[in-house]
Design a protein around this motif. Sequence first.
Motif, PDB file in Angstrom:
ATOM      1  N   ASP A  28      35.802  43.488  37.935  1.00 35.38           N
ATOM      2  CA  ASP A  28      34.589  43.048  38.612  1.00 35.38           C
ATOM      3  C   ASP A  28      33.658  42.234  37.706  1.00 35.38           C
ATOM      4  N   GLU A  29      33.795  42.340  36.406  1.00 39.37           N
ATOM      5  CA  GLU A  29      32.919  41.597  35.495  1.00 39.37           C
ATOM      6  C   GLU A  29      33.597  40.280  35.111  1.00 39.37           C
ATOM      7  N   LYS A  30      32.944  39.166  35.484  1.00 37.33           N
ATOM      8  CA  LYS A  30      33.551  37.855  35.276  1.00 37.33           C
ATOM      9  C   LYS A  30      33.849  37.553  33.814  1.00 37.33           C
ATOM     10  N   PRO A  31      32.953  37.862  32.861  1.00 41.31           N
ATOM     11  CA  PRO A  31      33.265  37.556  31.451  1.00 41.31           C
ATOM     12  C   PRO A  31      34.545  38.255  30.982  1.00 41.31           C
ATOM     13  N   ILE A  32      34.706  39.497  31.414  1.00 41.63           N
ATOM     14  CA  ILE A  32      35.916  40.231  30.999  1.00 41.63           C
ATOM     15  C   ILE A  32      37.147  39.629  31.665  1.00 41.63           C
ATOM     16  N   ARG A  33      37.026  39.228  32.940  1.00 41.99           N
ATOM     17  CA  ARG A  33      38.154  38.568  33.601  1.00 41.99           C
ATOM     18  C   ARG A  33      38.590  37.342  32.807  1.00 41.99           C
ATOM     19  N   GLU A  34      37.607  36.568  32.379  1.00 39.12           N
ATOM     20  CA  GLU A  34      37.936  35.327  31.668  1.00 39.12           C
ATOM     21  C   GLU A  34      38.557  35.612  30.305  1.00 39.12           C
ATOM     22  N   ARG A  38      42.335  34.421  29.164  1.00 43.68           N
ATOM     23  CA  ARG A  38      42.629  33.619  27.975  1.00 43.68           C
ATOM     24  C   ARG A  38      43.654  34.313  27.076  1.00 43.68           C
ATOM     25  N   ILE A  39      43.493  35.641  26.925  1.00 46.08           N
ATOM     26  CA  ILE A  39      44.467  36.381  26.102  1.00 46.08           C
ATOM     27  C   ILE A  39      45.865  36.269  26.702  1.00 46.08           C
ATOM     28  N   LEU A  40      45.942  36.423  28.023  1.00 40.86           N
ATOM     29  CA  LEU A  40      47.240  36.334  28.692  1.00 40.86           C
ATOM     30  C   LEU A  40      47.840  34.938  28.544  1.00 40.86           C
ATOM     31  N   ALA A  49      42.929  36.046  38.914  1.00 39.31           N
ATOM     32  CA  ALA A  49      41.950  37.125  38.791  1.00 39.31           C
ATOM     33  C   ALA A  49      41.192  37.330  40.089  1.00 39.31           C
ATOM     34  N   ALA A  50      40.904  38.599  40.407  1.00 40.81           N
ATOM     35  CA  ALA A  50      40.112  38.966  41.582  1.00 40.81           C
ATOM     36  C   ALA A  50      39.020  39.923  41.145  1.00 40.81           C
ATOM     37  N   SER A  51      37.872  39.886  41.854  1.00 38.99           N
ATOM     38  CA  SER A  51      36.727  40.695  41.435  1.00 38.99           C
ATOM     39  C   SER A  51      36.664  42.055  42.116  1.00 38.99           C
ATOM     40  N   ASP A  52      37.396  42.245  43.206  1.00 37.82           N
ATOM     41  CA  ASP A  52      37.416  43.561  43.851  1.00 37.82           C
ATOM     42  C   ASP A  52      38.758  43.775  44.547  1.00 37.82           C
ATOM     43  N   ALA A  53      38.928  44.985  45.068  1.00 39.89           N
ATOM     44  CA  ALA A  53      40.231  45.355  45.645  1.00 39.89           C
ATOM     45  C   ALA A  53      40.562  44.524  46.880  1.00 39.89           C
TER      46      ALA A  53
END
Length: 364
Positions: A28-34, A38-40, A49-53
């Motif tokens: 749900d947290e956009k910075p962590i998604r990004e 990048r790591i992947l 990436a999706a922000s919720d179920a």
Amino acid sequence: MATTASPAVDSVATTQEAGKARILILEDEKPIREIIARILAKGGYGSVAASDAAEARAVIQQQSFELVLADINLPGESGLSFARWVQRKYPDTALMMVTGVGDIDIAEDALNQGIYGYITKPFNPTDLLIRISGALKRREQEIASRTKSEDMKGEICRKTEELAQFSTRLKKAMDGIIHAMALAIESRDPYTAGHQQRVGELATAIAAKMGLENERIEALRMAGIVHDLGKISVPAEILSKPTRLSAPEYELIKTHSETGYKILKEIDFEWPIAEIVYQHHERIDGSGYPLGLKGEGLLLEAKIIAVADVVEAMASHRPYRPALGIDMSLAELAKNRGRLYDADVVDACLILFRVDGYDLPEAL
């Protein structure tokens, strides 16, 4: 690889290496998604990436993923609930959880429910890639194992079907042999044509009335059809003699039980057909032939054939006398119940005729 952006789902531009997995990020947290994306990407993985179920459900229903990386704590439906849905709907998709320090116990429980692993925030990029690689390898192994298991099940099903078909063919062949044997003896003794068949039918009816299992009933049917097979060694003029037999002739007739046994024992039946035939003229008080067996020494199937044989023989016409009728046959059973004939077998037979209205079957 590039994905098309939508209002609900992040577009993450990555270059996916050949043979690398595609991963769905649920965070749900956009910075962590990004950061995760990048790591992947550095690891050669493609990602969406999706922000919720709800968003993640929409995505996974349109695209396939080898792995879902889901945060446990999400607004609305939890990441763990979503992961369980994925397990049910997409069993070939690996699942990993991202959790805060306070959710480690929940993550540990998730491992017991089939989740492949978890990683705690804040995470080390190298550690994340290592854990993802391990989860994907486990996924490949499980898919290979399931595929092998399904292949084995399929092979077992095919072999079982082939065995069932072979068993059916074998049974038909055995039935053919049995009926050919019956016809062989009846062709030499026209006065008793159909006798063996009728004895087999009555014996199976008695056995069913007594509650015997299907396998034993089938054995009785076969034994009944060939119980007089040994008469094939008796001269035809004795079999069809229109007067009472002499003592020597009767002794010759009595050999048919043993002769039938000697013929049948060479056939590998599933059931003791030869022994039933051997004993069908024995009586429970030991007065029968050829061995003078009594009581518990007799097979129940032989006791049933004995009763069916007596009923059919007395009720039917013979060269040396007219038919005595079913009433006289049943009277004979009742008179010698528990002495010559097994009491339980007699009772079942009497119920068949006197209560159920059973009639002797017609000769085929």
